[in-house]
Scaffold this motif. Sequence first.
Motif, PDB file in Angstrom:
ATOM      1  N   ALA A 166     -14.489 120.381 -22.913  1.00  0.00           N
ATOM      2  CA  ALA A 166     -14.369 118.990 -23.344  1.00  0.00           C
ATOM      3  C   ALA A 166     -13.560 118.881 -24.630  1.00  0.00           C
ATOM      4  O   ALA A 166     -12.731 117.979 -24.794  1.00  0.00           O
ATOM      5  CB  ALA A 166     -15.757 118.366 -23.531  1.00  0.00           C
ATOM      6  N   VAL A 167     -13.772 119.810 -25.563  1.00  0.00           N
ATOM      7  CA  VAL A 167     -12.981 119.820 -26.795  1.00  0.00           C
ATOM      8  C   VAL A 167     -11.511 120.074 -26.477  1.00  0.00           C
ATOM      9  O   VAL A 167     -10.612 119.468 -27.062  1.00  0.00           O
ATOM     10  CB  VAL A 167     -13.515 120.885 -27.774  1.00  0.00           C
ATOM     11  N   GLY A 168     -11.258 120.979 -25.517  1.00  0.00           N
ATOM     12  CA  GLY A 168      -9.879 121.245 -25.113  1.00  0.00           C
ATOM     13  C   GLY A 168      -9.189 120.032 -24.526  1.00  0.00           C
ATOM     14  O   GLY A 168      -7.959 119.904 -24.604  1.00  0.00           O
ATOM     15  N   MET A 169      -9.947 119.116 -23.952  1.00  0.00           N
ATOM     16  CA  MET A 169      -9.369 117.899 -23.382  1.00  0.00           C
ATOM     17  C   MET A 169      -8.725 117.011 -24.449  1.00  0.00           C
ATOM     18  O   MET A 169      -7.835 116.218 -24.145  1.00  0.00           O
ATOM     19  CB  MET A 169     -10.446 117.112 -22.638  1.00  0.00           C
ATOM     20  N   ILE A 170      -9.177 117.131 -25.702  1.00  0.00           N
ATOM     21  CA  ILE A 170      -8.524 116.383 -26.778  1.00  0.00           C
ATOM     22  C   ILE A 170      -7.063 116.812 -26.883  1.00  0.00           C
ATOM     23  O   ILE A 170      -6.153 115.989 -27.012  1.00  0.00           O
ATOM     24  CB  ILE A 170      -9.244 116.629 -28.124  1.00  0.00           C
ATOM     25  N   GLY A 171      -6.836 118.126 -26.830  1.00  0.00           N
ATOM     26  CA  GLY A 171      -5.473 118.639 -26.878  1.00  0.00           C
ATOM     27  C   GLY A 171      -4.630 118.145 -25.717  1.00  0.00           C
ATOM     28  O   GLY A 171      -3.464 117.791 -25.891  1.00  0.00           O
ATOM     29  N   LEU A 172      -5.208 118.108 -24.509  1.00  0.00           N
ATOM     30  CA  LEU A 172      -4.462 117.622 -23.351  1.00  0.00           C
ATOM     31  C   LEU A 172      -4.108 116.149 -23.512  1.00  0.00           C
ATOM     32  O   LEU A 172      -2.990 115.731 -23.183  1.00  0.00           O
ATOM     33  CB  LEU A 172      -5.285 117.830 -22.080  1.00  0.00           C
ATOM     34  N   ALA A 173      -5.049 115.366 -24.019  1.00  0.00           N
ATOM     35  CA  ALA A 173      -4.799 113.936 -24.204  1.00  0.00           C
ATOM     36  C   ALA A 173      -3.658 113.692 -25.176  1.00  0.00           C
ATOM     37  O   ALA A 173      -2.879 112.739 -25.017  1.00  0.00           O
ATOM     38  CB  ALA A 173      -6.071 113.249 -24.703  1.00  0.00           C
ATOM     39  N   GLN A 174      -3.499 114.536 -26.191  1.00  0.00           N
ATOM     40  CA  GLN A 174      -2.402 114.392 -27.135  1.00  0.00           C
ATOM     41  C   GLN A 174      -1.118 115.011 -26.606  1.00  0.00           C
ATOM     42  O   GLN A 174      -0.015 114.574 -26.951  1.00  0.00           O
ATOM     43  CB  GLN A 174      -2.774 115.031 -28.471  1.00  0.00           C
ATOM     44  N   PHE A 175      -1.252 116.028 -25.756  1.00  0.00           N
ATOM     45  CA  PHE A 175      -0.087 116.743 -25.244  1.00  0.00           C
ATOM     46  C   PHE A 175       0.734 115.907 -24.272  1.00  0.00           C
ATOM     47  O   PHE A 175       1.969 115.907 -24.326  1.00  0.00           O
ATOM     48  CB  PHE A 175      -0.554 118.039 -24.566  1.00  0.00           C
ATOM     49  N   LEU A 176       0.072 115.186 -23.370  1.00  0.00           N
ATOM     50  CA  LEU A 176       0.800 114.468 -22.313  1.00  0.00           C
ATOM     51  C   LEU A 176       1.780 113.434 -22.866  1.00  0.00           C
ATOM     52  O   LEU A 176       2.952 113.415 -22.462  1.00  0.00           O
ATOM     53  CB  LEU A 176      -0.208 113.828 -21.347  1.00  0.00           C
ATOM     54  N   PRO A 177       1.388 112.540 -23.789  1.00  0.00           N
ATOM     55  CA  PRO A 177       2.378 111.612 -24.331  1.00  0.00           C
ATOM     56  C   PRO A 177       3.438 112.305 -25.179  1.00  0.00           C
ATOM     57  O   PRO A 177       4.583 111.841 -25.253  1.00  0.00           O
ATOM     58  CB  PRO A 177       1.541 110.641 -25.177  1.00  0.00           C
ATOM     59  N   LEU A 178       3.072 113.419 -25.801  1.00  0.00           N
ATOM     60  CA  LEU A 178       4.044 114.163 -26.580  1.00  0.00           C
ATOM     61  C   LEU A 178       5.177 114.665 -25.687  1.00  0.00           C
ATOM     62  O   LEU A 178       6.362 114.546 -26.037  1.00  0.00           O
ATOM     63  CB  LEU A 178       3.344 115.345 -27.264  1.00  0.00           C
ATOM     64  N   VAL A 179       4.830 115.191 -24.531  1.00  0.00           N
ATOM     65  CA  VAL A 179       5.838 115.668 -23.589  1.00  0.00           C
ATOM     66  C   VAL A 179       6.664 114.514 -23.035  1.00  0.00           C
ATOM     67  O   VAL A 179       7.888 114.591 -22.910  1.00  0.00           O
ATOM     68  CB  VAL A 179       5.164 116.434 -22.436  1.00  0.00           C
ATOM     69  N   ALA A 180       5.990 113.414 -22.716  1.00  0.00           N
ATOM     70  CA  ALA A 180       6.676 112.283 -22.086  1.00  0.00           C
ATOM     71  C   ALA A 180       7.646 111.575 -23.033  1.00  0.00           C
ATOM     72  O   ALA A 180       8.679 111.050 -22.588  1.00  0.00           O
ATOM     73  CB  ALA A 180       5.641 111.286 -21.559  1.00  0.00           C
ATOM     74  N   LEU A 181       7.356 111.562 -24.331  1.00  0.00           N
ATOM     75  CA  LEU A 181       8.094 110.701 -25.258  1.00  0.00           C
ATOM     76  C   LEU A 181       8.980 111.421 -26.262  1.00  0.00           C
ATOM     77  O   LEU A 181       9.863 110.792 -26.854  1.00  0.00           O
ATOM     78  CB  LEU A 181       7.097 109.826 -26.040  1.00  0.00           C
ATOM     79  N   THR A 182       8.789 112.724 -26.479  1.00  0.00           N
ATOM     80  CA  THR A 182       9.442 113.381 -27.608  1.00  0.00           C
ATOM     81  C   THR A 182      10.955 113.378 -27.510  1.00  0.00           C
ATOM     82  O   THR A 182      11.654 113.116 -28.501  1.00  0.00           O
ATOM     83  CB  THR A 182       8.919 114.825 -27.754  1.00  0.00           C
TER      84      THR A 182
END
Length: 417
Positions: free
Chosen positions: A62-78
């Motif tokens: 569940a803690v790792g899911m925080i990283g995934l939640a931040q990672f997806l928009p980072l990949v999509a928008l950077t």
Amino acid sequence: MADTGTFATTSDNDALFRRSYVLYLTGRFCGTLATTSQAVVIAWEVYEIARGAMSVAEAAFAVGMIGLAQFLPLVALTLHAGEVADRHNRRLILTLCYLAQFLTAVGLALHLEFGSGLWPVFALSALFGSARAFFQPTASALGPMLVPPRLLPRAIATNSLVAQLAGILGPALGGVLCAVSPLAGYAMCAGLYACAAASARLIRANTQPVVEPGRSRATQIREGLEYVWGNKLVFGAISLDLFAVLLGGATGLLPVFARDVLHVGPEGFGALRSAPAVGALLMAGCLAVRPIRRHIGLKMFGAVAVFGLMTLLFAFSESFLFSAACLAVLGGADMVSVFTRQSLVQIATPDRMRGRVSAVSTLFIGASNELGEFESGVTARFLGPIGAVAFGGIGALIVTGVWARLFPSLRKADRLT
């Protein structure tokens, strides 16, 4: 800047840029202090909520899911964010990023007080990741506009020094506030983001990049990717950092180690989160005084190998002090790698392309932090937290050896030019 007089001349224009750079560093300090504090509060809150209904391994996921939640928009928008930073006023973009992060902190505070469940936290983490997607390339491209080119290596080290100082204070402060009241932690972060936005808004130097007319956004994004791919020194340094951090990052599982392995509670968790920044701060101080001038390639590979070894030792440590020491050495080694990579990217890249090239670097490095936390959470689900961190340390050591063979030009690089 530690020695702002370095930038002083008799020119009013230089004085303007000196003041602007001080404001830039002030905003960077406040923003980093808020980000690192908030990361501790979020991780502890999610782990505490999940641990009440799940096993240790499931709560770690569940803690790792925080990283995934931040990672997806980072990949999509950077990549798009890099093109925006090369087309529009960088000061304005930076201000808006800080304001978006301010809204995230306010939302987390409101959820803690009135909401329930984990999904709102993940949604707000995704909003935070979207703001970071624009923040990283913009901040990286803006800094070099505010210092003379001959002072850029020292400015990079000093910028890292300021960020790492905030990185030490932030997690420790976040850990203390977690023990007292997570709501107070989010409130403090909101105030710091507001200060950072005000500092960025007060920058008066010209931060509008030179825009090449008649070039589509897709063309400009492609040019940034082609530049990084064609420069094997830059590509090798960025990709080495990517896989080392992706595999070797232990920070995503620190709540698990603090609560269920080392048994040191939220205060100890904050201290563990600060330890890498302590090592990085000391190393950044050394680099600000004596930047790396020779054998940069070998020193970068050596630093990444130390990073992997310290991760491996941390995995099997049962002593809080030894664990903190491993994380401090790990942070110092990582700073050597970060300094080398940032210097290669910013010195070798023309200003008109800095946003796009910094975006590619952010996509590789920034995303690896968030994705690394998710990877640690997934691996912990099957190997347990100790096995997951040990796996990452071994992986970072293997990557170091493979990249030394794949990128001989980086391994043999002698000077930062």
